[in-house]
Design a protein around this motif. Structure first.
Motif, PDB file in Angstrom:
ATOM      1  N   ARG A 188      11.433  26.160  -5.522  1.00 18.16           N
ATOM      2  CA  ARG A 188      10.411  26.305  -4.479  1.00 18.16           C
ATOM      3  C   ARG A 188      10.057  24.955  -3.855  1.00 18.16           C
ATOM      4  O   ARG A 188       9.616  24.872  -2.708  1.00 18.16           O
ATOM      5  CB  ARG A 188       9.164  26.970  -5.084  1.00 18.16           C
TER       6      ARG A 188
ATOM      7  N   SER B 156       2.078  25.338  -3.670  1.00 17.05           N
ATOM      8  CA  SER B 156       1.049  24.936  -4.631  1.00 17.05           C
ATOM      9  C   SER B 156       1.733  24.273  -5.823  1.00 17.05           C
ATOM     10  O   SER B 156       2.839  24.673  -6.218  1.00 17.05           O
ATOM     11  CB  SER B 156       0.224  26.147  -5.063  1.00 17.05           C
TER      12      SER B 156
ATOM     13  N   GLU C  94       1.454  24.344  -8.979  1.00 15.12           N
ATOM     14  CA  GLU C  94       1.834  25.123 -10.153  1.00 15.12           C
ATOM     15  C   GLU C  94       3.066  25.996  -9.909  1.00 15.12           C
ATOM     16  O   GLU C  94       3.654  26.524 -10.844  1.00 15.12           O
ATOM     17  CB  GLU C  94       0.647  25.977 -10.651  1.00 15.12           C
ATOM     18  N   ARG C  95       3.461  26.138  -8.629  1.00  9.86           N
ATOM     19  CA  ARG C  95       4.621  26.993  -8.336  1.00  9.86           C
ATOM     20  C   ARG C  95       5.865  26.188  -7.957  1.00  9.86           C
ATOM     21  O   ARG C  95       6.896  26.763  -7.636  1.00  9.86           O
ATOM     22  CB  ARG C  95       4.274  27.973  -7.210  1.00  9.86           C
TER      23      ARG C  95
ATOM     24  N   GLU D  93       9.139  27.098  -9.631  1.00  8.57           N
ATOM     25  CA  GLU D  93       9.680  28.461  -9.489  1.00  8.57           C
ATOM     26  C   GLU D  93      10.916  28.443  -8.575  1.00  8.57           C
ATOM     27  O   GLU D  93      11.146  27.488  -7.857  1.00  8.57           O
ATOM     28  CB  GLU D  93       8.631  29.384  -8.834  1.00  8.57           C
TER      29      GLU D  93
ATOM     30  N   GLU E 210       7.474  36.801  -0.409  1.00  7.29           N
ATOM     31  CA  GLU E 210       7.274  37.358  -1.752  1.00  7.29           C
ATOM     32  C   GLU E 210       7.961  38.711  -1.929  1.00  7.29           C
ATOM     33  O   GLU E 210       8.358  39.088  -3.016  1.00  7.29           O
ATOM     34  CB  GLU E 210       5.771  37.539  -2.046  1.00  7.29           C
TER      35      GLU E 210
END
Lengths: 205, 202
Positions: free
Chosen positions: A162, A173, A175-176, A179, A201
């Protein structure tokens, strides 16, 4: 073999040919039961035979044929083009995007966390690219050659970290960042990556 | 004389994925009737069976089914999709022809039934009674009877379709047949001698 062991194998036996089974010769009760099972199986076969002509109405075939043609019409050109691509092209494209992501991501990580969500950060990153996304949603990669209207391009679909979205000025973000996201990379006639678009998504572009 | 090799489902699937329309049609024509009948027996509705048949092949066409030949045959896999779709319909409460409990451990009937019941199975009325009995089976027994006894799917494919071990297919089939015999026995008109005696008022 006792009765329990015999009935453990019963379903196969019920189809016939089991009359000579040693257990049935010494157990009249099981012999009677297997006879009833056999007659039931025969009734079921008759029922199956009577239903043999039942099939889906012809409109199902017509609908499916239409769906097949439409599916092939939309997927066909892309499939053909992807098949013709030399392996090194998409490997090179993936490497280019990942390398850019790796170059940009650490810079993003050093910024204050709040900056990831602010519009200002988005604008700042967006300035890394020359143009906004085109009509197809493809975003040109920074410093990549522009795609001409008559250029023969290829599109490959791949999974990217990501963090690669940061390369083209999209907000991610923290925290992602690690991914994975599905993306389509547009390759120019020279096999180099020119633009990218990311699936949302729901997996659509 | 050279024997012509019949194309397997898996051969047709490979051609289908290359965009071969003839392969898609061949696969559809080979498998649709059994899938439709299975869906019809499970749902009790021709309209639902039609939808399910169409959805099974659309899933195959769109590559949504994730078929893995190492896990079983394509036929078993298609029955598995059809079953899931039928179950979904039942969960929505639209259809379910069986009104009885699906409890696996429900009391099971003995196989001792009147032999006349079975003699009836050679007549049209007997077959009609059998058809009703199959429709009235609880779902888990009905599906195994339809697959193994009516559509003659082998146990391995039935196990793949029902997502259970082969041993479970065997035991459910055994119980299903016992239930069928019990239901057939119940359906038979009671003999005159079995009527409750009444006192004559004259």
């Amino acid at each position: 073999m006792n009765c329990a062991e015999f009935w453990n194998e019963m379903p196969e036996l019920a189809s016939g040919g089991e009359s000579e089974h040693a257990h049935l010769k010494q157990c009249p009760q099981c012999a009677g039961l297997i006879d009833r099972q056999r007659r039931l199986a025969s009734g079921l076969r008759t029922m199956a035979h009577e239903m043999g002509a039942v099939a889906a109405p012809p409109r199902v075939e017509a609908n499916l044929l239409e769906a097949f043609r439409s599916e092939m019409a939309s997927a066909g050109p892309r499939l053909v083009r992807m098949r013709m691509l030399p392996v090194f092209s998409w490997v090179a494209a993936a490497a280019a995007v990942i390398a850019m992501a790796a170059w940009v991501a650490p810079r993003r990580h050093t910024a204050p966390p709040a900056a990831h969500h602010t519009p200002a950060a988005g604008v700042e990153l967006a300035s890394l690219v020359d143009d906004a996304a085109d009509d197809d949603g493809f975003i040109p990669l920074p410093n990549a050659e522009r795609v001409g209207p008559n250029d023969d391009v290829h599109v490959v679909r791949m999974e990217l970290p990501r963090s690669a979205m940061l390369v083209v000025g999209l907000d991610v973000s923290p925290e992602r960042v690690s991914e994975r996201v599905e993306a389509e990379v547009m390759l120019g006639p020279d096999g180099l990556a020119r633009a990218v678009r990311f699936a949302d998504e729901s997996g659509t572009y | 004389m050279k024997a012509i090799r019949q194309e397997t489902d898996e051969d047709l699937l490979i051609r289908l994925r290359r965009g071969d329309e003839a392969a898609f049609l061949a696969l559809y024509r080979k498998r649709q009737a059994a899938l439709y009948r299975f869906a019809l027996q499970m749902s009790g509705s021709a309209a639902v069976a039609e939808d399910i048949t169409q959805e099974v092949f659309l899933a195959l066409l769109r590559g949504e089914c994730g078929f893995n030949p190492e896990r079983g045959s394509l036929s078993g896999y298609l029955f598995g999709i059809a079953r899931k779709l039928a179950l979904r319909q039942m969960e929505r409460g639209r259809v379910d022809v069986a009104l009885e409990s699906d409890a696996e451990d429900a009391d099971l009937p003995e196989l001792a039934v009147n032999d006349d019941t079975l003699a009836d199975l050679t007549h049209r009325e007997g077959i009609e009674a059998l058809r009703r009995a199959v429709s009235a089976l609880p779902r888990r027994y009905r599906e195994v009877v339809v697959l193994c006894d009516l559509e003659e799917v082998d146990y391995a494919d039935a196990a793949a379709a029902l997502a259970c071990p082969i041993g479970t297919v065997r035991s459910r089939l055994h119980r299903a047949r016992a239930l069928l015999l019990e239901k057939l026995n119940k359906e038979r008109p009671k003999p005159v001698g079995a009527l409750k005696p009444v006192r004559c008022a004259i």
